[in-house]
Design a protein around this motif. Sequence first.
Motif, PDB file in Angstrom:
ATOM      1  N   TRP A  59       0.820  -1.204   0.000  1.00  0.00           N
ATOM      2  CA  TRP A  59       0.000   0.000   0.000  1.00  0.00           C
ATOM      3  C   TRP A  59       0.855   1.254   0.000  1.00  0.00           C
ATOM      4  O   TRP A  59       0.564   2.231  -0.690  1.00  0.00           O
ATOM      5  CB  TRP A  59      -0.912  -0.007   1.226  1.00  0.00           C
ATOM      6  N   ALA A  60       1.938   1.250   0.769  1.00  0.00           N
ATOM      7  CA  ALA A  60       2.794   2.431   0.905  1.00  0.00           C
ATOM      8  C   ALA A  60       3.791   2.557  -0.239  1.00  0.00           C
ATOM      9  O   ALA A  60       4.550   3.518  -0.294  1.00  0.00           O
ATOM     10  CB  ALA A  60       3.532   2.379   2.246  1.00  0.00           C
ATOM     11  N   GLY A  61       3.800   1.600  -1.175  1.00  0.00           N
ATOM     12  CA  GLY A  61       4.737   1.664  -2.289  1.00  0.00           C
ATOM     13  C   GLY A  61       6.169   1.406  -1.885  1.00  0.00           C
ATOM     14  O   GLY A  61       7.102   1.916  -2.506  1.00  0.00           O
ATOM     15  N   ILE A  62       6.370   0.600  -0.846  1.00  0.00           N
ATOM     16  CA  ILE A  62       7.716   0.315  -0.345  1.00  0.00           C
ATOM     17  C   ILE A  62       8.152  -1.072  -0.816  1.00  0.00           C
ATOM     18  O   ILE A  62       7.531  -2.078  -0.482  1.00  0.00           O
ATOM     19  CB  ILE A  62       7.756   0.381   1.195  1.00  0.00           C
ATOM     20  N   ASP A  63       9.205  -1.111  -1.592  1.00  0.00           N
ATOM     21  CA  ASP A  63       9.775  -2.373  -2.055  1.00  0.00           C
ATOM     22  C   ASP A  63      10.499  -3.032  -0.881  1.00  0.00           C
ATOM     23  O   ASP A  63      11.206  -2.369  -0.119  1.00  0.00           O
ATOM     24  CB  ASP A  63      10.757  -2.095  -3.197  1.00  0.00           C
ATOM     25  N   LEU A  64      10.331  -4.346  -0.735  1.00  0.00           N
ATOM     26  CA  LEU A  64      11.001  -5.065   0.357  1.00  0.00           C
ATOM     27  C   LEU A  64      12.507  -4.877   0.321  1.00  0.00           C
ATOM     28  O   LEU A  64      13.182  -4.921   1.352  1.00  0.00           O
ATOM     29  CB  LEU A  64      10.659  -6.559   0.295  1.00  0.00           C
ATOM     30  N   ARG A  65      13.060  -4.667  -0.868  1.00  0.00           N
ATOM     31  CA  ARG A  65      14.508  -4.478  -0.987  1.00  0.00           C
ATOM     32  C   ARG A  65      14.965  -3.162  -0.375  1.00  0.00           C
ATOM     33  O   ARG A  65      16.148  -2.958  -0.143  1.00  0.00           O
ATOM     34  CB  ARG A  65      14.911  -4.534  -2.459  1.00  0.00           C
ATOM     35  N   GLN A  66      14.009  -2.258  -0.138  1.00  0.00           N
ATOM     36  CA  GLN A  66      14.362  -0.948   0.407  1.00  0.00           C
ATOM     37  C   GLN A  66      14.345  -0.927   1.936  1.00  0.00           C
ATOM     38  O   GLN A  66      14.637   0.088   2.541  1.00  0.00           O
ATOM     39  CB  GLN A  66      13.371   0.107  -0.116  1.00  0.00           C
ATOM     40  N   ILE A  67      13.991  -2.054   2.543  1.00  0.00           N
ATOM     41  CA  ILE A  67      13.865  -2.098   3.998  1.00  0.00           C
ATOM     42  C   ILE A  67      15.041  -2.855   4.591  1.00  0.00           C
ATOM     43  O   ILE A  67      15.300  -4.002   4.226  1.00  0.00           O
ATOM     44  CB  ILE A  67      12.550  -2.781   4.414  1.00  0.00           C
ATOM     45  N   ASN A  68      15.757  -2.205   5.486  1.00  0.00           N
ATOM     46  CA  ASN A  68      16.836  -2.858   6.225  1.00  0.00           C
ATOM     47  C   ASN A  68      16.351  -3.135   7.641  1.00  0.00           C
ATOM     48  O   ASN A  68      15.985  -2.202   8.367  1.00  0.00           O
ATOM     49  CB  ASN A  68      18.084  -1.969   6.276  1.00  0.00           C
ATOM     50  N   LEU A  69      16.341  -4.417   8.026  1.00  0.00           N
ATOM     51  CA  LEU A  69      15.853  -4.805   9.341  1.00  0.00           C
ATOM     52  C   LEU A  69      16.998  -5.324  10.201  1.00  0.00           C
ATOM     53  O   LEU A  69      17.465  -6.445  10.020  1.00  0.00           O
ATOM     54  CB  LEU A  69      14.760  -5.872   9.223  1.00  0.00           C
TER      55      LEU A  69
END
Length: 778
Positions: free
Chosen positions: A173-183
């Motif tokens: 929904w937020a347009g956030i690609d999983l590759r852009q998230i560092n956990l």
Amino acid sequence: MDKLYWLNQIKLQDRTKVGDKAFQLSKLIQRGYPVLPGFVVSARVMQEFLETLNSSEALVADLPYSSFHLDVANWRQLQQVARLFRQEITQANLPPGLLSSILEAVREQEGTDDHHLIFRPSVVAPTAKQGLGNISGLLESQVCSCDEEAIALALKQTWSQMFRAKSLLYWQWAGIDLRQINLGVLVQPYRNAIASGVLNATSFEWEILATWGLGMSISQGDVLPDVFYIQPDTGNVREQQIGNKTIAYRTYNAASIMMSEPSDIITDLLAEEQQKQYALTEEYLQQLIHLASQLVKEIGANFTIEWTISYETTTGVLYITQINTPQSAIPNVSSIKGLGAATGRVSATAYAIANSQPKPEKIPKGAILVLPSITPDWLSLLQHVAGIVTEQGGLTSHAAILARELSIPAVVNVKDATKIIQTGERLQIDGDRGEIYRVARGEEEVKQEDESVQNSKLRNTPSLPHSLTPSLSSHLPIIATQLLVNVSQPSAISKVHSLPVDGVGLLRSELMVLNILEGKHPSVWIREGERVQLLERWYDAIAQFASVFETKPVFYRSLDWRESELRSLESSSHTPVQSVLGERGTYSYLINPTVFELELAALAKVQKAGYSNIHLLLPFVRTVEEFSFCRQKVEQAKLTQVRQFQLWIMAEVPSILFLLPEYVRAGVQGISIGTNDLTQLLLGVDREQGHLAKAFNESHPVVMDAIAQLIKMAQKANIPCSLCGQAPVLYPEIIEQLVRWGITSISVEPEAVERTYRAIARAEQRVILEAARRWLKD
């Protein structure tokens, strides 16, 4: 590749590896604050782990590089995909050597007798198209015992939350690609506690919540915590309320433990005597107040910390376990002071305009605008700036009002700002503390991202659809006092509509129409034969608010311009401005009613379109004669033929204290107390002059007496009495007095809605409780 990072050794360039939560804590622990020690399993470890799953035939195979598409409307499919993702992750083996590294790090930590660990998700998405916003409900902490099997499961369960159904729904929904998230995953000892809780800090109030034992009893809603309300400027306890604490949690040393397994967390039933005691002794309360005052100087006025008083000595030790701030970067540079006018912190390049320079046609997108002052006609240039700094202006000036509504961090009344700050300088402004920082070049280089763009995106991240998260109102108690919102910009409609408000208490027409005037005064449109076109635009603007709020009232305040605010508009008047007040409000309608008649025609057109929730609020009414003139115009426009229509006046000119009964006899159906102008006129202090901020006190006894008198007079006349202005926002302690006096409604800006709602609820509950006690005593 480094797998683990100790909190006290994290550097600025490590932020994307450890996540924002851990980065914020690291900045504090390195400055000597009592942060619970720990280490971070880097985001790269999770990425490597997911890459080892590439040989699998499951849907998770190509993560984090897959480009699969989920139909978020198909809830069943979403649940199935999420279940497969999480199952694949939790059943896979961790990278070789990782577990032994974690166990070794645990042994190296101080307090080797700790039997439990807590794994806290720590996220950053530096290149995401939209900011992450508040994702605390998506990724939850996991607790485990200090054995290899439990640690492995806890770590994998922490990672797997990235792929829960609601998480996948949010990312897409937020347009956030999983590759852009560092956990990253922050690992800390989970120690039994004497007491735990939360400290919520704003520039107006510090709220401390406390309970016995582990803090999970608060987060899970199992107890009603004790509450302490602290005055930030003095550190004094303004009020305290004992909670309902019947149980307390503690850990149990078991062989296998997860938070979901009740045998691993012990629930103690508290003795009745302990239930009646505050969980915080005076000593610990003062420690927390002192800690808050230090943090305000360090990171600004707005933050939330979670704290615990750990069993380590005979008296216990206070630790910070988590912290959340509007922006994770904690400045380490000198500052320029002003008045914090609009909340938030942002970094960007300065664009300075001196007094002698003309108004520019455009401003570089994402810049921090630095100029002598801002008038409403600058609105079109403010839509894309990252921050605002002005040499003039107060907290109730139009510059401050516009900045707050547009969610642009702003600092006003900064002396010689255009001389001190040069175009092209890199700044960070703090709209809470009223400070401006020059960002050090070396620190800026390692950030490797444009903070101004990132923070502007954070500000503009839309709220989740109603289907994704519970409405804010579902978490709030029911209140009898109406809560309304002040608004002017169509761009804010979607945001305010989702707030727990009963309607629009103040639709500022003078700011609303700046979007449609194209740089020309309304009189010029009419003079040039474009009345019909302007009428249509005006109607469209009002109708947007009427349609969104449907059956909820929308109080449209007619134009209240001062000529000094319209210098750059092509105007019908070029008379030199001699007065700070000018031909304000309804008096200007008497001199030239043409524009007012156009406003009434636009309102009538909205009514004809089927909207019966629009009402008219007349501004700055000085005399009954002015009101009677306006009412005649209203009747000529046939607005009163709609039964629901109401005609109110602003109660801001002190003459109303003597004339209200006459106004009511003349047809006034309600009043809205404008505390900004009422204070200005009662105390003789120009609200636009920031250097007079200390004298401009909306909680002054004279102002409060006037408000009390107006509420009493309105009750006697049997008409509603609202209040709009900065008073309840700047001085939330007066809300209880307003409720006790019988205010009908309170209208505030969008950013103040939630805290005002809670303040009203507290006040009403206290009034009810006191009445009940009196009844029982009688």
